[in-house]
Design a protein around this motif. Structure first.
Motif, short mmCIF file in Angstrom:
data_model
loop_
_atom_site.label_atom_id
_atom_site.label_comp_id
_atom_site.label_asym_id
_atom_site.label_seq_id
_atom_site.Cartn_x
_atom_site.Cartn_y
_atom_site.Cartn_z
N ASN A 73 0.87 -1.18 0.00
CA ASN A 73 0.00 0.00 0.00
C ASN A 73 0.90 1.23 0.00
OD1 ASN A 73 -1.67 2.14 0.50
ND2 ASN A 73 -2.66 1.26 2.30
N LEU A 74 0.99 1.88 -1.15
CA LEU A 74 1.90 3.02 -1.33
C LEU A 74 1.18 4.36 -1.24
CD1 LEU A 74 3.95 1.38 -4.22
CD2 LEU A 74 4.68 1.67 -1.83
N THR A 75 -0.04 4.35 -0.68
CA THR A 75 -0.77 5.60 -0.43
C THR A 75 0.09 6.50 0.46
OG1 THR A 75 -2.82 4.31 -0.47
CG2 THR A 75 -2.94 6.54 0.45
N ALA A 82 5.12 7.51 0.33
CA ALA A 82 4.52 6.34 0.98
C ALA A 82 5.12 6.14 2.37
CB ALA A 82 4.76 5.10 0.12
N SER A 104 -1.81 2.61 -4.87
CA SER A 104 -2.01 3.80 -4.05
C SER A 104 -3.44 4.28 -4.21
CB SER A 104 -1.04 4.91 -4.47
OG SER A 104 -1.35 6.12 -3.79
N THR A 106 -4.16 7.28 -3.80
CA THR A 106 -4.01 8.69 -4.19
C THR A 106 -3.66 8.79 -5.66
OG1 THR A 106 -3.29 9.25 -1.95
CG2 THR A 106 -2.73 10.81 -3.70
N ASP A 137 5.29 8.78 -7.10
CA ASP A 137 6.16 8.96 -5.92
C ASP A 137 7.59 9.10 -6.44
OD1 ASP A 137 7.18 8.99 -3.25
OD2 ASP A 137 5.56 7.65 -2.60
#
Lengths: 180, 180
Positions: A73-75, A82, A104, A106, A137
């Motif tokens: 989960n790279l939100t 992240a 993500s 986002t 990111d």
């Protein structure tokens, strides 16, 4: 196929139920989800901080060793990027040569997120570069996912940010992994 | 011994001169410092963004492969934690089984830094945990350094934050590595 479910999900107030929901989604796509919950390790709860954090670290590394892939989960979490612990884990899987997948919630890209953060919390010195490659990111993260797993970070398909704890994009990612 | 000099130093306005200063410090302790500067790769400068970032990623991974250890600048960057790209690299070295060393110019611990960030940029949902083990960052980071390199993240010895681009703590770290 066992998947280490990395992410700041461990910091959610309903972390245990949320992890169970992710494991159930994985199961629908033939993936055995392994969430790195600390709640399951009662032995850690009564230890002093110095022993507890080392116990969590060792337990997480052992779980990573036992998994075939990571779904991260790279939100963004408490900053432009992240979650920090998740990034160590993503790098670990890349270094180990095990497939790396990530998503993500986002849709907003890294460059505008960075500018927004710097407006709220000014940089410590002037002139620090904001990276701008049209990526979700810092380039090492989409790089780790694309080269580690074979396809880019899964993002909201309509370009609209989802709630921090939403699971729709996670499910899209799980479906992509099962097809790959 | 070749050391990959990971860190947000690449975003400094004087990144090339700063990298040269770090390489000179390394040399004093018998370490060959390898900074992942993009400025040295003119071929990247004229590429479209999509090719440029992948070129930087591949070039950095190749440099990491060619290094024996990582010395990571873990000074917080645009958030409560260390720079995102640096964390991928630290995790990569840990996963590869190559020694991990790191330092931070910030003596303030992760827990108060996180609370300060949340006060400036509220969390996306209520009730998200702030990790509190008396550590300099998310536990995976001191864990990666302590288990990967054999001693903790090097911090300002007097407990006073240094400037973002200061090199005193980096030199203490390099000295510790040369003695270890």
């Amino acid at each position: 196929m066992k998947a280490y479910l990395a992410g700041p999900d461990v910091f959610l107030p309903n972390a245990v139920a949320h992890a169970a929901a992710k494991v159930a989604i994985c199961a629908r796509y033939g993936i055995i989800g392994r969430p790195p919950l600390n709640e399951e390790f009662e032995a850690l709860a009564n230890l002093p901080a110095e022993q507890a954090w080392r116990g969590i670290f060792k337990k997480d590394i052992e779980m990573m060793e036992a998994c075939d892939i990571v779904i991260a989960n790279l939100t963004p979490f408490r900053g432009a990027s992240a979650d920090a612990g998740t990034l160590i884990e993503v790098g670990w899987f890349l270094g180990r040569g095990k497939p790396v997948f990530g998503y993500s919630n986002t849709a907003t890209l890294f460059e505008p997120r960075s500018h927004k953060l710097v407006a709220a919390v000014p940089d410590p010195i002037p002139g620090l570069l904001v990276e701008g490659f049209g990526l979700p990111d810092n380039l090492m993260i989409p790089g780790a996912v694309e080269y580690g797993g074979g396809f880019p970070i899964t993002l909201p398909p309509d370009g609209i940010d989802r709630a921090f704890d939403a699971l729709e994009v996670f499910e899209i990612c799980a479906a992509q992994i099962s097809q790959a």
